[in-house]
Design a protein around this motif. Structure first.
Motif, mmCIF file in Angstrom:
data_model
loop_
_atom_site.group_PDB
_atom_site.id
_atom_site.type_symbol
_atom_site.label_atom_id
_atom_site.label_comp_id
_atom_site.label_asym_id
_atom_site.label_seq_id
_atom_site.Cartn_x
_atom_site.Cartn_y
_atom_site.Cartn_z
ATOM 1 N N ALA A 182 6.228 0.178 9.706
ATOM 2 C CA ALA A 182 5.394 -0.693 8.882
ATOM 3 C C ALA A 182 3.947 -0.654 9.356
ATOM 4 N N SER A 183 3.737 -0.618 10.666
ATOM 5 C CA SER A 183 2.390 -0.564 11.225
ATOM 6 C C SER A 183 1.683 0.728 10.836
ATOM 7 N N LEU A 212 2.187 2.562 8.113
ATOM 8 C CA LEU A 212 1.796 2.469 6.707
ATOM 9 C C LEU A 212 0.695 1.437 6.506
ATOM 10 N N ASP A 213 0.789 0.336 7.204
ATOM 11 C CA ASP A 213 -0.231 -0.706 7.100
ATOM 12 C C ASP A 213 -1.604 -0.174 7.519
ATOM 13 N N SER A 214 -1.627 0.723 8.490
ATOM 14 C CA SER A 214 -2.910 1.256 8.974
ATOM 15 C C SER A 214 -3.642 2.058 7.903
ATOM 16 N N GLY A 254 -3.072 1.190 4.547
ATOM 17 C CA GLY A 254 -3.082 0.333 3.368
ATOM 18 C C GLY A 254 -1.930 0.511 2.409
ATOM 19 N N ASP A 279 1.940 -0.429 1.406
ATOM 20 C CA ASP A 279 2.996 -1.413 1.637
ATOM 21 C C ASP A 279 4.336 -0.687 1.738
ATOM 22 N N THR A 315 6.945 1.576 -1.119
ATOM 23 C CA THR A 315 6.891 3.017 -0.926
ATOM 24 C C THR A 315 8.226 3.657 -1.262
#
Length: 79
Positions: A18-19, A21-23, A25, A27, A31
């Motif tokens: 998750a981190s 993908l979050d980096s 932008g 979600d 995905t």
């Protein structure tokens, strides 16, 4: 069994995934597919309407998706 490569983990935790993908932008809950190549990051993310509802793809019995591409840009020397 996959071949191991020194320095490459055998797995990621859900939080690490998750981190990642979050980096950029994206979600992880939205995905459908994600892949990397030399040119950048590619993702298929679920399309939503203006009310936030997933848009059905009746032809394929699934949901519509947006294909996202985040290119890698070479840095200019000295900047």
């Amino acid at each position: 069994m996959a071949k191991s490569i020194p320095g490459v983990p055998e797995s990621l935790t859900r939080a690490q995934y998750a981190s990642l993908l979050d980096s950029v932008g994206i979600d992880p809950e939205q995905t459908a597919e994600l892949w990397f190549d030399r040119e950048g990051i590619h993702a298929d993310v679920i399309a939503r309407d203006s009310h936030g509802k997933m848009i059905p793809d009746y032809k394929n019995n699934t949901y519509m998706k947006h294909r996202v591409f985040i290119p890698v840009l070479d840095e200019e020397e000295g900047k």
